[in-house]
Motif scaffolding. Sequence first.
Motif, PDB file in Angstrom:
ATOM      1  N   SER B  76       0.835  -1.210   0.000  1.00 39.46           N
ATOM      2  CA  SER B  76       0.000   0.000   0.000  1.00 39.46           C
ATOM      3  C   SER B  76       0.864   1.252   0.000  1.00 39.46           C
ATOM      4  O   SER B  76       0.540   2.232  -0.664  1.00 39.46           O
ATOM      5  CB  SER B  76      -0.916   0.022   1.217  1.00 39.46           C
ATOM      6  OG  SER B  76      -1.823  -1.038   1.147  1.00 39.46           O
ATOM      7  N   GLN B 115      -9.361   0.561  -0.744  1.00 39.57           N
ATOM      8  CA  GLN B 115      -9.757  -0.724  -0.180  1.00 39.57           C
ATOM      9  C   GLN B 115     -11.099  -0.608   0.536  1.00 39.57           C
ATOM     10  O   GLN B 115     -11.958  -1.459   0.428  1.00 39.57           O
ATOM     11  CB  GLN B 115      -8.674  -1.178   0.797  1.00 39.57           C
ATOM     12  CG  GLN B 115      -8.916  -2.547   1.359  1.00 39.57           C
ATOM     13  CD  GLN B 115      -7.721  -3.053   2.136  1.00 39.57           C
ATOM     14  OE1 GLN B 115      -6.758  -2.334   2.368  1.00 39.57           O
ATOM     15  NE2 GLN B 115      -7.774  -4.292   2.543  1.00 39.57           N
ATOM     16  N   ASP B 191      -6.215  -0.778  -4.485  1.00 41.70           N
ATOM     17  CA  ASP B 191      -5.666  -1.319  -3.246  1.00 41.70           C
ATOM     18  C   ASP B 191      -6.610  -2.382  -2.702  1.00 41.70           C
ATOM     19  O   ASP B 191      -7.644  -2.061  -2.130  1.00 41.70           O
ATOM     20  CB  ASP B 191      -5.463  -0.206  -2.223  1.00 41.70           C
ATOM     21  CG  ASP B 191      -4.610  -0.667  -1.045  1.00 41.70           C
ATOM     22  OD1 ASP B 191      -4.343  -1.885  -0.951  1.00 41.70           O
ATOM     23  OD2 ASP B 191      -4.221   0.171  -0.226  1.00 41.70           O
ATOM     24  N   GLU B 192      -6.253  -3.633  -2.887  1.00 41.77           N
ATOM     25  CA  GLU B 192      -7.091  -4.759  -2.465  1.00 41.77           C
ATOM     26  C   GLU B 192      -8.565  -4.499  -2.793  1.00 41.77           C
ATOM     27  O   GLU B 192      -9.406  -4.487  -1.900  1.00 41.77           O
ATOM     28  CB  GLU B 192      -6.910  -5.011  -0.962  1.00 41.77           C
ATOM     29  CG  GLU B 192      -5.443  -5.061  -0.593  1.00 41.77           C
ATOM     30  CD  GLU B 192      -5.099  -6.155   0.387  1.00 41.77           C
ATOM     31  OE1 GLU B 192      -5.987  -6.922   0.769  1.00 41.77           O
ATOM     32  OE2 GLU B 192      -3.916  -6.263   0.738  1.00 41.77           O
TER      33      GLU B 192
HETATM   34 MG    MG Z   1      -2.367  -2.609   2.373  1.00 41.43          MG
END
Ligand code: MG
Lengths: 325, 395
Positions: B76, B115, B191-192
């Motif tokens: 990240s 995320q 991000d994810e």
């Molecule tokens: Mg992360």
Amino acid sequence: MSADVAEPAGAPAARPAPEPAGPERIADSASFRRLVVGLPFVWLLLLFLVPFLLVLKISLSTLALGQPPYEPVFPLAEIASFGERLRELSFENYLFLTDDPLYLDSLISSLVTASVSTVLALLVAYPFALGLARAPERLRPMLLVLTILPFWTSFLIRVYAWMGILRNEGFLNQLLLWLGLIDQPLVILNTNTAVLIGIVYSYLPFMVLPIYASLERQDPRLLEAAADLGSPPARAFWQVTFPLSLPGVLAGCLLVFIPAVGEFVIPDLLGGSETLMIGKTLWNEFFINRDWPVASAVAVVLLVLLVGPLLLLQRARGSAGAGAL
Amino acid sequence: MSALGEARPQPAPTGRSLGSIRRSFAPWADPAEVPLIEFARVSKRFGSFAAVSELDLAIYRREFHALLGPSGCGKSTLLRMLAGFEEPTSGEVRLDGQTLNGIPPHKRPVNMMFQSYALFPHMSVEKNVEFGLKQDGMARSERADRVAEMLKLVKLEPFRSRKPAQLSGGQQQRVALARSLAKRPKVLLLDEPLGALDKKLREETQFELMDLQQSLGLTFLIVTHDQEEAMTMADRISVMREGRIAQVGTPETVYEAPASRYVAEFVGGVNILSGTVAERRGDRVRLTVPGGIIEADVPVGSRLQTGSPAVFAVRPEKLRIARHAPADPGVNAFRGEVWDIAYLGDMTLFNARLPGGEILKAATVNAARASAEPLGYEEEVWLTFAPDAGVVLPE
Ligand SMILES: [Mg+2]
Ligand SMILES: Nc1ncnc2c1ncn2[C@@H]1O[C@H](COP(=O)(O)OP(=O)(O)O)[C@@H](O)[C@H]1O
């Protein structure tokens, strides 16, 4: 990708508790919930509704010389002749309020003073709350304690302290003279300005805390998302931070506005002869004129006027709860 | 996916599958190609802790690149340095040849899908998607067209006036995707993005993301800790470890030719046999390991020498498991007993225990519905493999 085979044994053994416990527990939690919800209502009933009904009753009676200084209506002994008594009710006191411009004037003046001090308090409190919410996390508890620290001293003493600060030869004037910003002391004490200063100062934490609470729980990622999408920091404040803090702003405004309308001590100590506030009028009516029925009528009118904003707060809370999260 | 196909700005070339387009895509192999994104000796320290250390990485235009690694390895942070939320402590981040150092996030032509989605809770779906376009001062009618196009792309038209709180997790994820794609960024950072979705929805969305990336012709940089997700979607994977890149390569390279024991163990299941190099002859080494001898291929340039410690890493599906002994039981053959069996439907995993106590994992594909004589617990078995079945790595 470990090849461990799940053990089938042991699964049936771990059964939850036997069934009869279920319904009982639900009944338990229902009565518990009733108790929890009921307590505030009992509280309201005893400490608000009953006194209010007493005041309402006094406001509907007529002035008498004696102790208490009013004619009783609805004496409990005569509860049987309810209908007859109803006809004897006197709305004179309410009519009197419209006769004498003093009441309307002081009501309007109170609403104006409360509105102006609410706006001033908001202007001071918002940056204050923003600073608190953006402070390093480990400093925040201490800063919050500092915010409410003044409450640990008597309210009266703090208002008296302002008399010392605002006097002609007081601290503020000394400072301004010393800095050379003025060459004549400013007359602040015993003016409406002093009342505004006093109200803004006294009620500031009530504005700061709800705004802080609404700012503090905002997801910092929202501002990153705004920046990511091309919004510079100042614009992102108005597009994201401020609209999301509106429930806190509204709560703060009402928490300042409502008590400020009825404020008595601050105008009495810091205000002058020009200062007209409904709280002071009320006090005069009760204790100088000893006209309890008229004073009660003033109190009832004030309350009815303030219930409006309170309902507004309730609605705002409800819609904020539904929309925000 | 058919609905996504309808909304494509440019129709895909007819008669070619996405896979065949992807297979021919390898700009990293072309020395003349210039990277779109470059991390040059980038470090990021938080206090004394180095989240990213001296990292170099080049990502090419239209590449779908995945950052893969365990939680806390700095994925990240790397992404956030590209978006501008973190400034590198040292080194340079470049986009299209221009340095990004010192440029605030609102001026960078990249967009990020968060995320947690980070949708604006006080705005409708429509307003969320429109937000970025408004910042650019795009004309109202053009904005409306783009928003409509984006909502169609993610199939959210019926929900346009809902608030995020009134949407399911999957729908929120689509709003976040539409919002981050609306500005047609040079690079989309994810991000994810699928972390909060359930397995089935996640797998569907993986293919939709690949399709979107192809049809819009964008460069995607995705962060994930799920190796299957990375292998499904990405053209190339960067496997990260403690703020550094352990290996960059296509999913095949990372899986079949891991550069280190760490990569071999992080990506997919693997058997690791530690031993010593007993002999080296050209591209063949002979390893002595507890319980047997391994003969394996090594690259010609390998620095392994006689006497140096090494590990042999071999994937479970590359081991053959059988009841009878092979012709030459001395080399690349281990005798053990079946210790655990996991029937997964499409394949069965066996854990075989060697006499020394080591466990070897073998996977067999269940090509037929039933086997006449299935292997049972505690049965004696032989595990065998070819010299090119695994890789020899320095310890
Ligand atoms: Mg992360
Ligand atoms: N703002 C920060 N302050 C201090 N440490 C941080 C900060 N951001 C990340 N870290 C640390 O840096 C490391 C890498 O974090 P991150 O990039 O979020 O990892 P990943 O995304 O791979 O899980 C973690 O150990 C994390 O605790």
